[in-house]
Motif scaffolding. Structure first.
Motif, PDB file in Angstrom:
ATOM      1  N   GLY A 213       7.563  18.583  12.877  1.00 43.75           N
ATOM      2  CA  GLY A 213       8.952  18.595  12.415  1.00 43.75           C
ATOM      3  C   GLY A 213       9.207  17.361  11.583  1.00 43.75           C
ATOM      4  N   ALA A 214      10.139  16.480  12.054  1.00 41.38           N
ATOM      5  CA  ALA A 214      10.415  15.229  11.348  1.00 41.38           C
ATOM      6  C   ALA A 214       9.960  14.022  12.161  1.00 41.38           C
ATOM      7  CB  ALA A 214      11.914  15.129  11.054  1.00 41.38           C
ATOM      8  N   THR A 215       9.170  14.286  13.211  1.00 40.45           N
ATOM      9  CA  THR A 215       8.752  13.201  14.102  1.00 40.45           C
ATOM     10  C   THR A 215       7.268  12.903  13.916  1.00 40.45           C
ATOM     11  OG1 THR A 215      10.401  13.869  15.736  1.00 40.45           O
ATOM     12  CG2 THR A 215       8.597  12.445  16.503  1.00 40.45           C
TER      13      THR A 215
ATOM     14  N   ALA B 245       0.864  -1.182   0.000  1.00 43.82           N
ATOM     15  CA  ALA B 245       0.000   0.000   0.000  1.00 43.82           C
ATOM     16  C   ALA B 245       0.894   1.223   0.000  1.00 43.82           C
ATOM     17  CB  ALA B 245      -0.907   0.003   1.228  1.00 43.82           C
ATOM     18  N   VAL B 246       0.586   2.216  -0.855  1.00 42.75           N
ATOM     19  CA  VAL B 246       1.404   3.424  -0.936  1.00 42.75           C
ATOM     20  C   VAL B 246       0.514   4.655  -1.010  1.00 42.75           C
ATOM     21  CG1 VAL B 246       3.328   2.237  -2.073  1.00 42.75           C
ATOM     22  CG2 VAL B 246       1.553   3.338  -3.464  1.00 42.75           C
ATOM     23  N   SER B 247       1.049   5.791  -0.533  1.00 45.65           N
ATOM     24  CA  SER B 247       0.359   7.075  -0.651  1.00 45.65           C
ATOM     25  C   SER B 247       1.413   8.156  -0.797  1.00 45.65           C
ATOM     26  CB  SER B 247      -0.518   7.326   0.572  1.00 45.65           C
ATOM     27  OG  SER B 247      -1.284   8.503   0.385  1.00 45.65           O
ATOM     28  N   LEU B 248       1.067   9.247  -1.478  1.00 50.50           N
ATOM     29  CA  LEU B 248       2.039  10.283  -1.816  1.00 50.50           C
ATOM     30  C   LEU B 248       1.398  11.650  -1.619  1.00 50.50           C
ATOM     31  CD1 LEU B 248       4.925  10.675  -3.030  1.00 50.50           C
ATOM     32  CD2 LEU B 248       3.845  10.716  -5.279  1.00 50.50           C
ATOM     33  N   SER B 249       2.110  12.548  -0.942  1.00 55.45           N
ATOM     34  CA  SER B 249       1.651  13.924  -0.756  1.00 55.45           C
ATOM     35  C   SER B 249       2.850  14.845  -0.900  1.00 55.45           C
ATOM     36  CB  SER B 249       0.991  14.089   0.613  1.00 55.45           C
ATOM     37  OG  SER B 249       0.580  15.432   0.811  1.00 55.45           O
ATOM     38  N   GLY B 250       2.991  15.491  -2.064  1.00 48.49           N
ATOM     39  CA  GLY B 250       4.141  16.363  -2.302  1.00 48.49           C
ATOM     40  C   GLY B 250       5.434  15.581  -2.287  1.00 48.49           C
ATOM     41  N   ASP B 251       6.346  15.932  -1.381  1.00 44.71           N
ATOM     42  CA  ASP B 251       7.652  15.273  -1.272  1.00 44.71           C
ATOM     43  C   ASP B 251       7.672  14.204  -0.185  1.00 44.71           C
ATOM     44  OD1 ASP B 251       8.849  16.786  -3.306  1.00 44.71           O
ATOM     45  OD2 ASP B 251       9.263  18.438  -1.920  1.00 44.71           O
ATOM     46  N   THR B 252       6.495  13.799   0.295  1.00 44.95           N
ATOM     47  CA  THR B 252       6.416  12.788   1.354  1.00 44.95           C
ATOM     48  C   THR B 252       5.699  11.551   0.837  1.00 44.95           C
ATOM     49  OG1 THR B 252       6.301  14.533   3.026  1.00 44.95           O
ATOM     50  CG2 THR B 252       5.687  12.321   3.716  1.00 44.95           C
ATOM     51  N   ALA B 253       6.300  10.371   1.094  1.00 43.15           N
ATOM     52  CA  ALA B 253       5.691   9.100   0.691  1.00 43.15           C
ATOM     53  C   ALA B 253       5.415   8.268   1.937  1.00 43.15           C
ATOM     54  CB  ALA B 253       6.618   8.340  -0.251  1.00 43.15           C
ATOM     55  N   LEU B 254       4.289   7.572   1.931  1.00 41.33           N
ATOM     56  CA  LEU B 254       3.908   6.666   3.017  1.00 41.33           C
ATOM     57  C   LEU B 254       3.729   5.272   2.418  1.00 41.33           C
ATOM     58  CD1 LEU B 254       3.026   6.200   5.977  1.00 41.33           C
ATOM     59  CD2 LEU B 254       0.693   6.782   5.261  1.00 41.33           C
ATOM     60  N   ILE B 255       4.432   4.269   2.983  1.00 42.93           N
ATOM     61  CA  ILE B 255       4.454   2.934   2.378  1.00 42.93           C
ATOM     62  C   ILE B 255       4.150   1.899   3.458  1.00 42.93           C
ATOM     63  CG2 ILE B 255       5.842   1.257   1.116  1.00 42.93           C
ATOM     64  CD1 ILE B 255       7.524   3.677   0.127  1.00 42.93           C
ATOM     65  N   GLY B 256       3.205   1.012   3.176  1.00 39.58           N
ATOM     66  CA  GLY B 256       2.814  -0.013   4.125  1.00 39.58           C
ATOM     67  C   GLY B 256       3.543  -1.328   3.895  1.00 39.58           C
TER      68      GLY B 256
ATOM     69  N   ALA C 119      -2.055  12.945   3.892  1.00 34.45           N
ATOM     70  CA  ALA C 119      -2.464  14.304   3.527  1.00 34.45           C
ATOM     71  C   ALA C 119      -1.616  15.272   4.337  1.00 34.45           C
ATOM     72  CB  ALA C 119      -3.948  14.521   3.796  1.00 34.45           C
ATOM     73  N   SER C 120      -0.607  15.861   3.682  1.00 32.57           N
ATOM     74  CA  SER C 120       0.294  16.814   4.335  1.00 32.57           C
ATOM     75  C   SER C 120       0.968  16.173   5.545  1.00 32.57           C
ATOM     76  CB  SER C 120      -0.483  18.073   4.724  1.00 32.57           C
ATOM     77  OG  SER C 120       0.385  19.046   5.253  1.00 32.57           O
ATOM     78  N   ASN C 121       0.640  16.607   6.761  1.00 36.13           N
ATOM     79  CA  ASN C 121       1.298  16.101   7.970  1.00 36.13           C
ATOM     80  C   ASN C 121       0.461  15.066   8.720  1.00 36.13           C
ATOM     81  OD1 ASN C 121       3.662  17.737   7.766  1.00 36.13           O
ATOM     82  ND2 ASN C 121       2.450  19.490   8.434  1.00 36.13           N
ATOM     83  N   THR C 122      -0.540  14.498   8.061  1.00 30.11           N
ATOM     84  CA  THR C 122      -1.410  13.498   8.687  1.00 30.11           C
ATOM     85  C   THR C 122      -1.360  12.199   7.899  1.00 30.11           C
ATOM     86  OG1 THR C 122      -2.892  15.241   9.458  1.00 30.11           O
ATOM     87  CG2 THR C 122      -3.746  12.996   9.476  1.00 30.11           C
TER      88      THR C 122
ATOM     89  N   VAL D 100      -4.361   7.078  13.258  1.00 33.81           N
ATOM     90  CA  VAL D 100      -3.985   8.385  12.718  1.00 33.81           C
ATOM     91  C   VAL D 100      -2.662   8.811  13.359  1.00 33.81           C
ATOM     92  CG1 VAL D 100      -4.639  10.797  12.468  1.00 33.81           C
ATOM     93  CG2 VAL D 100      -6.393   9.006  12.381  1.00 33.81           C
ATOM     94  N   PHE D 101      -1.704   9.240  12.507  1.00 30.83           N
ATOM     95  CA  PHE D 101      -0.414   9.745  12.976  1.00 30.83           C
ATOM     96  C   PHE D 101      -0.258  11.192  12.507  1.00 30.83           C
ATOM     97  CE2 PHE D 101       0.033   5.244  13.225  1.00 30.83           C
ATOM     98  CZ  PHE D 101       0.986   4.981  14.196  1.00 30.83           C
TER      99      PHE D 101
END
Length: 731
Positions: free
Chosen positions: A150-152, A59-70, A121-124, A145-146
């Protein structure tokens, strides 16, 4: 296997990729577009703690320069496995690097499959774990939900979950701004198992988001219709750009001289704190305000409101500065000075609304401002009462006794004042009063103390009222009828009439008026109403008005309104060749089930049929004994013809099953076999022996864990997996 797109960047997940010697570890690829050309950006990447069978990239998601991968099969513990994890990667230039530690559920459990679905979505970030067990609800599922600071990344609040066992909440997730949606494909809806549901959640606002109350904001602070970064409720505070803040959601003290909020009472702000500047003179307050004794600007009192200190208002002795009108009389702010002896500004003294200067009624002097004339009443000078026009009476009322008099038959005669200050011999009627000794009475206790043309009200006799005048009882009306609050020509008590402003009875249209009985009947269909013609009863729909239909046993059963507002059944109508629909006879057919017994559907029309079914329902036999095999369907016993669609396997011949398109198909060639429960299928046609071997591997994995059927029906999953494996090997 999974893709995500954001602007000109494409993220692709390949969870089955072998990395080094780690089979099924999984990788992700990034492609970027320039013009019409897509180019891979850098090498593929994987997690920092890679292991076999992690399924990174499922599972993958992309928002700008941030990627989330399961990586839903990631094993975290020693005694548990496949708890699942998700990873965040950040792009700098053209390089993607993992941001922080992997995201995991705070209550991770065995085979939760956290990371089966992801959304960003952005920082969420939202991550689904569809096989997590909640208490005794096996595989109810959850979503987490996370939030990034910053970077944390940190888990925000408790997990989300809904439904019951086998709902698989979180099998799919998506987020946009403050709204999150999660799928639960196994949810039971009513009596329908595994129908599936989607669940929508709204996140309380962050500073700057719109709000109507503190409950709309994550921190509980709502000011100027936006969520604020702190409590911002001072008279000179602002938390929105429109109210004077630098930006929405950031509380700011207003500049010096700014008018402030309504709590500031029109004082100017001091520019230092949330308080207002004090005043010393009315000139320092804005229009419509005055400087009170405590040094604050207060709104001037509106017309009709009290300006009496005893009533809790700020009132100055001189000039009535508190009143917006500039006039204070009888303890209220008045529309004018109201200084004449027989004028007042309150309802209690004049009968006019508070704040309206009006004459005091005749024959009264509540403020004790009128004096009797010398030698009254013999002189026929003033009687010390108001004349009803705003002045003290100059002369005694006409017919006031000023010497020897006698009273008989409702009239007084003898020495009477003429109203112009002269005492002369005259005769005058006492009405609405009666005689009392040698003079007319001037007070009453009951209606009997008044003439027949009058009635007693508050100790005085009043002349009875004419048609159309307001009344409170029949005794007040010359007509002896007080109907609907006016003196009326008659009782006017019909269900559909009312007494109008002219005192005449009038038929009305619509609902009965003035508390008269409502029209009976079924209000939705057969309800009655006044028609503006009949005055003594309501009108109801005639029998031509339909009020409902039903259809049963081959007959249409219409209902119509009767003349009394009730819905009654009418004569039944046979359906003939056709069967009943929901509420009426069908007039066309799509199949033999739409036709009556002994009729079949031919070109959308029900026609007589002589065909019959064989005893085993495999064939349709004509009257000439010509048999037609119905396979893959069976014969319809009601029409004698072969069925053309199915709703269950019972409509199909042996060796065939009913698919989702209501078609009977051979069991061996069907992708999804109707088992009366959960359907399992192998996606895609084979393309090579290698593909079949991969499918064989998938089937074996399916048998171990992958199928929801395996979790829901453990008693049958093994046999199905063995059947699928043997079929694949045979093929």
């Amino acid at each position: 296997y999974a893709v995500a797109l954001s602007g000109n960047t494409l993220l692709v997940g390949a969870p089955g990729t072998t990395v080094g010697t780690k089979g099924g570890a999984g990788v992700a690829y990034v492609f970027v577009r320039s013009g019409t050309t897509w180019t891979q950006q850098g090498p593929s990447f994987t997690s920092s703690d890679i292991h076999s069978s992690d399924q990174f990239g499922a599972a993958v998601s992309l928002s700008g320069d941030t990627a989330l991968i399961g990586a839903y099969q990631k094993t975290l513990g020693v005694t548990t496995s496949q708890e699942g994890a998700a990873y965040v990667f950040q792009r700098s230039g053209s390089t993607w690097s993992q941001q922080g530690a992997p995201l995991v559920a705070a209550d991770a459990g065995d085979a939760d499959w956290f990371g089966w679905s992801v959304a960003l979505a952005s920082n969420t970030a939202v991550i689904g774990a569809p096989y997590q067990t909640q208490g005794t609800a096996t595989e109810q599922g959850a979503a987490y939900v996370f939030q990034r600071s910053g970077a944390t990344w940190s888990q925000a609040g408790s997990k989300l979950s809904a439904g019951s066992a086998t709902t698989n909440f979180g099998a799919s997730v998506s987020i946009s701004s403050s709204t999150l949606i999660a799928g639960g494909p196994g949810a039971t809806v009513g009596q329908v198992k595994a129908q599936g549901s989607a669940y929508v959640y709204f996140r309380a606002g962050a500073p700057g988001d719109a709000c109507t109350s503190g409950s709309d904001c994550a921190n509980g602070f709502c000011s100027n219709d936006v969520c604020c970064d702190q409590a911002c409720d001072g008279a000179c505070d602002a938390c929105s750009v429109t109210a004077g803040a630098v930006k929405d959601g950031s509380c700011k003290v207003l500049a010096k001289g700014a008018p402030g909020t309504p709590a500031c009472q029109s004082l100017a702000c001091n520019g230092v704190s949330a308080t207002c500047v004090a005043c010393a003179h009315d000139s320092e307050c804005t229009s419509g305000h005055y400087c009170a004794a405590n040094g604050t600007c207060r709104p001037r009192v509106a017309q009709g409101d009290s300006c009496n200190p005893a009533a809790g208002k700020d009132c100055k002795e001189a000039g009535c500065e508190v009143c917006a009108t500039g006039n204070c009389a009888d303890g209220v702010c008045c529309d004018q000075a109201c200084t004449h002896a027989c004028q007042a500004c309150t309802l209690a003294l004049t009968g006019a609304p508070d704040g309206k200067c009006a004459p005091i009624p005749a024959d009264q002097d509540p403020k004790q401002q009128c004096d009797e004339g010398q030698d009254y009443p013999a002189s026929c000078l003033s009687d010390g009462l108001c004349d009803g026009m705003g002045s003290c009476r100059d002369f005694a009322k006409p017919s006031t006794p000023c010497g020897e008099t006698r009273c008989a038959k409702g009239a007084v005669s003898g020495k009477l004042c003429d109203g112009a200050g002269t005492c002369s011999t005259d005769t005058a009627a006492c009405a609405p009063y009666v005689c009392g000794g040698d003079a007319c009475t001037t007070q009453c206790q009951t209606d009997d103390d008044c003439a027949t043309s009058g009635y007693c009200l508050d100790g005085t006799c009043q002349a009875k009222k004419d048609l159309g005048e307001d009344c409170g009882s029949t005794v007040q009306c010359a007509s002896n009828f007080c109907t609907d609050g006016v003196c009326c020509e008659a009782a006017c008590d019909g269900q559909c009439e009312v007494c109008n402003a002219a005192g005449a009875c009038q038929a009305v249209k619509g609902e009965p008026r003035a508390g008269r009985a409502a029209c009976n009947g079924d209000p939705a269909v057969c309800g009655g109403a006044c028609d503006g013609k009949a005055r003594d009863h309501c009108a109801y729909p005639s029998s031509a008005q339909s009020c409902g239909n039903a259809c049963a046993d081959g007959q249409e059963l219409p209902s119509v309104c009767n003349a009394a507002g009730a819905c009654v059944e009418s004569s039944p109508i046979p359906c003939g060749n056709y069967a009943c629909g929901d509420t009426e006879c069908l007039t066309a057919c799509a199949g033999s089930s739409d036709c009556a017994a002994g009729f079949g559907c031919v070109d959308s029309s029900c026609q007589p049929t002589a065909s019959k079914c064989s005893d085993d329902l495999r064939s349709s036999i004509t009257e000439d004994d010509v048999a037609t095999l119905c396979a893959p369907y069976v014969c319809d016993a009601s029409s004698g013809s072969c069925k053309t669609e199915c709703t269950s396997v019972d409509d199909c011949a042996s060796g065939s099953v009913c698919n989702a398109n209501k078609s009977c198909v051979p069991a061996a060639g069907n992708k999804s076999v109707d088992t009366g429960g959960c359907g399992c299928e192998v996606p895609g046609p084979p393309r090579s022996n290698g593909a079949w071997l991969m499918l064989l591997g998938l089937a074996m994995a399916w048998r171990r864990r992958h199928s929801v059927c395996h979790k829901r029906r453990a008693s049958t999953s093994a046999s199905r997996a063995e059947h699928l494996t043997s079929t694949l090997i045979s093929s």
